[in-house]
Design a protein around this motif. Sequence first.
Motif, short mmCIF file in Angstrom:
data_model
loop_
_atom_site.label_atom_id
_atom_site.label_comp_id
_atom_site.label_asym_id
_atom_site.label_seq_id
_atom_site.Cartn_x
_atom_site.Cartn_y
_atom_site.Cartn_z
N TRP A 280 0.83 -1.21 0.00
CA TRP A 280 0.00 0.00 0.00
C TRP A 280 0.86 1.26 0.00
O TRP A 280 0.44 2.29 -0.51
N ARG B 66 3.17 0.74 -3.96
CA ARG B 66 2.41 0.71 -5.21
C ARG B 66 1.35 1.81 -5.29
O ARG B 66 1.05 2.30 -6.37
N HIS B 67 0.76 2.16 -4.13
CA HIS B 67 -0.40 3.05 -4.15
C HIS B 67 -0.18 4.36 -3.41
O HIS B 67 -1.02 5.25 -3.52
N ALA C 20 -0.67 5.00 -0.42
CA ALA C 20 -1.83 5.22 0.45
C ALA C 20 -1.41 5.69 1.84
O ALA C 20 -2.19 6.32 2.55
N THR D 244 -11.63 -1.64 2.15
CA THR D 244 -11.26 -2.68 1.18
C THR D 244 -12.03 -3.97 1.47
O THR D 244 -12.38 -4.71 0.54
N ARG E 14 -6.74 1.09 -4.91
CA ARG E 14 -6.30 2.13 -5.86
C ARG E 14 -7.25 3.32 -5.85
O ARG E 14 -6.83 4.46 -6.14
N ASP E 15 -8.54 3.07 -5.55
CA ASP E 15 -9.51 4.17 -5.50
C ASP E 15 -9.47 4.91 -4.17
O ASP E 15 -9.92 6.05 -4.08
N ALA F 289 -6.58 5.22 -2.18
CA ALA F 289 -5.24 5.68 -1.78
C ALA F 289 -5.10 7.19 -1.75
O ALA F 289 -4.44 7.75 -0.86
#
Length: 302
Positions: free
Chosen positions: A21, A24-25, A27, A55, A62-63, A65
Amino acid sequence: MYPIKAAADLTGLSPETLRAWERRHAAIRPVRDPQGRRLYDAATIERLGRLHRLTGRGHPIRDLAALDDDALERLLDDGRQAAYGGVETLPGRMLDAIADYRVDEFDRDLSVAIATLPMPVLMARVVMPLLREVGLRWSDGRLAIAQERLVSSLLRMRLLAVLNPPPRERRARVLFATLPGERHELGLLGAALQAHEAGLPVLYLGTELPAAEIARVATRLDCAGIALGSVDPEQARATLAELRELDAALPPGLPVWIGGANARYLAEALGLPRVQAVLDPDALARFAASRTRGRPSQRAAA
């Protein structure tokens, strides 16, 4: 500041998920100590908890973060408050099924409600109306004793299944039980479910456990706290004696929370620092969360 293992224990996420998280994102943004190890502050722990719950309800990371903490909280609240089609008539339909001994239909509708509704909505708009309607139908003869028992048994079985902890759960749990003579379980079960929904590990032991047994389990399993239900006024005096025995048997610093109609009287009559009356299940979740935050990091340090 919490190291990654403690942060994982506190949030119920794996260290690998925390790293993914972040990398990659983006977040979360943990800080680094002089050795380059990740450290997470309390605000980041709270954010991870929100992300975990969202989640779990199907929102892709991804939406989520890029959303700030206020937006995440609003999204959670929208899920709690949203209207669910047909939910107002669901209790009546479920009892019509039981009246015709269509047990599979009742169990299917209950399972779908548990899987799709946030816990506060499930309790306020399905479980409580269902139990009120059971009482009305039983009193006017529309529901037989065996049918009433079927509702209670199926409801208890499905709700308790929600509380089963993950097999590798390592965080300190909050023990839920009632003392001897206290058979009323719904309030206790509802509070345990709301604590579970808030992300707390729960150890649910049910009704009528002696104080000595509760103390033994809580001590051996290093529980974070004990939550007790007490609603029967005829049991209040006996409960006072059990609570004094429980206080004497517990290690220092282990809190005891009491909910139900007798809670305020019992806490005031005892006057014990560790015993608190809790009239709001959400408050119990907040109290317990504040008491558990430091425990995993202490274990990790050990």
